[in-house]
Design a protein around this motif. Sequence first.
Motif, PDB file in Angstrom:
ATOM      1  N   THR A  51       0.848  -1.189   0.000  1.00 45.68           N
ATOM      2  CA  THR A  51       0.000   0.000   0.000  1.00 45.68           C
ATOM      3  C   THR A  51       0.883   1.238   0.000  1.00 45.68           C
ATOM      4  OG1 THR A  51      -0.130   0.038   2.415  1.00 45.68           O
ATOM      5  CG2 THR A  51      -1.898  -1.134   1.234  1.00 45.68           C
ATOM      6  N   ALA A  52       0.309   2.330  -0.477  1.00 48.19           N
ATOM      7  CA  ALA A  52       1.019   3.612  -0.542  1.00 48.19           C
ATOM      8  C   ALA A  52       0.365   4.579   0.423  1.00 48.19           C
ATOM      9  CB  ALA A  52       0.977   4.157  -1.965  1.00 48.19           C
ATOM     10  N   ALA A  79       2.612  16.410 -11.460  1.00 53.81           N
ATOM     11  CA  ALA A  79       2.137  16.267 -10.091  1.00 53.81           C
ATOM     12  C   ALA A  79       3.178  15.455  -9.325  1.00 53.81           C
ATOM     13  CB  ALA A  79       0.782  15.561 -10.064  1.00 53.81           C
ATOM     14  N   MET A  80       3.080  15.506  -7.990  1.00 53.73           N
ATOM     15  CA  MET A  80       4.018  14.750  -7.173  1.00 53.73           C
ATOM     16  C   MET A  80       3.250  13.958  -6.127  1.00 53.73           C
ATOM     17  SD  MET A  80       5.937  14.433  -4.150  1.00 53.73           S
ATOM     18  CE  MET A  80       5.912  15.963  -3.268  1.00 53.73           C
ATOM     19  N   ARG A  81       3.703  12.747  -5.937  1.00 53.51           N
ATOM     20  CA  ARG A  81       3.145  11.873  -4.905  1.00 53.51           C
ATOM     21  C   ARG A  81       4.310  11.403  -4.041  1.00 53.51           C
ATOM     22  NH1 ARG A  81      -0.036   6.224  -5.522  1.00 53.51           N
ATOM     23  NH2 ARG A  81      -1.720   6.667  -4.078  1.00 53.51           N
ATOM     24  N   ASN A  82       4.259  11.698  -2.748  1.00 55.94           N
ATOM     25  CA  ASN A  82       5.283  11.274  -1.796  1.00 55.94           C
ATOM     26  C   ASN A  82       4.617  10.258  -0.872  1.00 55.94           C
ATOM     27  OD1 ASN A  82       6.956  12.878   1.000  1.00 55.94           O
ATOM     28  ND2 ASN A  82       7.604  11.121  -0.138  1.00 55.94           N
ATOM     29  N   VAL A  83       5.121   9.014  -0.901  1.00 54.76           N
ATOM     30  CA  VAL A  83       4.463   7.933  -0.169  1.00 54.76           C
ATOM     31  C   VAL A  83       5.466   7.047   0.556  1.00 54.76           C
ATOM     32  CG1 VAL A  83       2.500   7.817  -1.770  1.00 54.76           C
ATOM     33  CG2 VAL A  83       4.494   6.362  -2.162  1.00 54.76           C
ATOM     34  N   GLU A  84       4.948   6.346   1.551  1.00 53.71           N
ATOM     35  CA  GLU A  84       5.638   5.210   2.144  1.00 53.71           C
ATOM     36  C   GLU A  84       4.993   3.975   1.538  1.00 53.71           C
ATOM     37  OE1 GLU A  84       6.645   6.829   6.638  1.00 53.71           O
ATOM     38  OE2 GLU A  84       4.883   5.553   6.332  1.00 53.71           O
ATOM     39  N   LEU A  85       5.790   3.117   0.937  1.00 57.58           N
ATOM     40  CA  LEU A  85       5.267   1.848   0.440  1.00 57.58           C
ATOM     41  C   LEU A  85       5.417   0.843   1.574  1.00 57.58           C
ATOM     42  CD1 LEU A  85       6.624   1.787  -3.210  1.00 57.58           C
ATOM     43  CD2 LEU A  85       4.328   2.343  -2.419  1.00 57.58           C
ATOM     44  N   ARG A  86       4.276   0.281   1.966  1.00 54.80           N
ATOM     45  CA  ARG A  86       4.232  -0.613   3.126  1.00 54.80           C
ATOM     46  C   ARG A  86       3.734  -1.992   2.726  1.00 54.80           C
ATOM     47  NH1 ARG A  86       2.506   2.367   8.388  1.00 54.80           N
ATOM     48  NH2 ARG A  86       3.332   4.436   8.025  1.00 54.80           N
ATOM     49  N   ASP A 116      -5.008   4.173  -1.531  1.00 50.75           N
ATOM     50  CA  ASP A 116      -3.662   3.796  -1.093  1.00 50.75           C
ATOM     51  C   ASP A 116      -3.004   2.853  -2.102  1.00 50.75           C
ATOM     52  OD1 ASP A 116      -4.970   1.379  -0.671  1.00 50.75           O
ATOM     53  OD2 ASP A 116      -4.383   1.187   1.420  1.00 50.75           O
ATOM     54  N   THR A 117      -3.539   2.828  -3.319  1.00 48.59           N
ATOM     55  CA  THR A 117      -2.973   1.970  -4.362  1.00 48.59           C
ATOM     56  C   THR A 117      -1.679   2.594  -4.883  1.00 48.59           C
ATOM     57  OG1 THR A 117      -5.210   1.315  -4.984  1.00 48.59           O
ATOM     58  CG2 THR A 117      -3.447   0.783  -6.540  1.00 48.59           C
ATOM     59  N   PRO A 118      -0.586   1.836  -4.937  1.00 50.47           N
ATOM     60  CA  PRO A 118       0.681   2.366  -5.438  1.00 50.47           C
ATOM     61  C   PRO A 118       0.594   2.763  -6.915  1.00 50.47           C
ATOM     62  CG  PRO A 118       1.058   0.384  -4.150  1.00 50.47           C
ATOM     63  CD  PRO A 118      -0.425   0.480  -4.374  1.00 50.47           C
TER      64      PRO A 118
END
Length: 179
Positions: A51-52, A79-86, A116-118
């Motif tokens: 999940t992102a 655009a920018m997406r800053n995520v933790e991939l878990r 929360d889809t990567p």
Amino acid sequence: MLLSLAATASAMSGQPTLDEFEAVLRRHDSATLALEEWCSSRGIADPARITAQSVSAAGNDPPRSMRSKLDLDPGETFAMRNVELRCGQTVLSVAWNWYVPSRLTPEMNETLRRSDTPFGKVVAPLRFRRRPLEIVPGRAENCPKGTISTHLAMLVLPDGRPLAYLIECYTTANLAGRR
């Protein structure tokens, strides 16, 4: 010699090595698919679903050359997406993803905004390819403490146009022993 002794000791103890982890990453155009494979093989979570989780974008300015990196046409934006991939509750990567919304379908853009889809899973129907740019051993600038490897890459569409520019910071959790 010391490095191969450390790798041998790690393999004998059941601890994964950075080389094993990097090999899984190299097999996939999508970091999400690579992390799912890694999560599953290491027993990090069941199910091995990535999940992102969004991270605050404050202070995450794009590299100066982002417009040219993404080969934007006049009037196109990124655009920018800053995520933790878990995987489960375990953070395997912190990533910055600058992408071109106009090269995605409206449904893809909506999914990226509301779920929360990567990114890699959302845009998989576009049949992108990963073009590695640089792998930095350890922690590069802006990566969190505990980063074991930093990847810079472009995702490109089948026609060669850039889709996204990525900075991926992989965490020490990837090298934890089997759970």
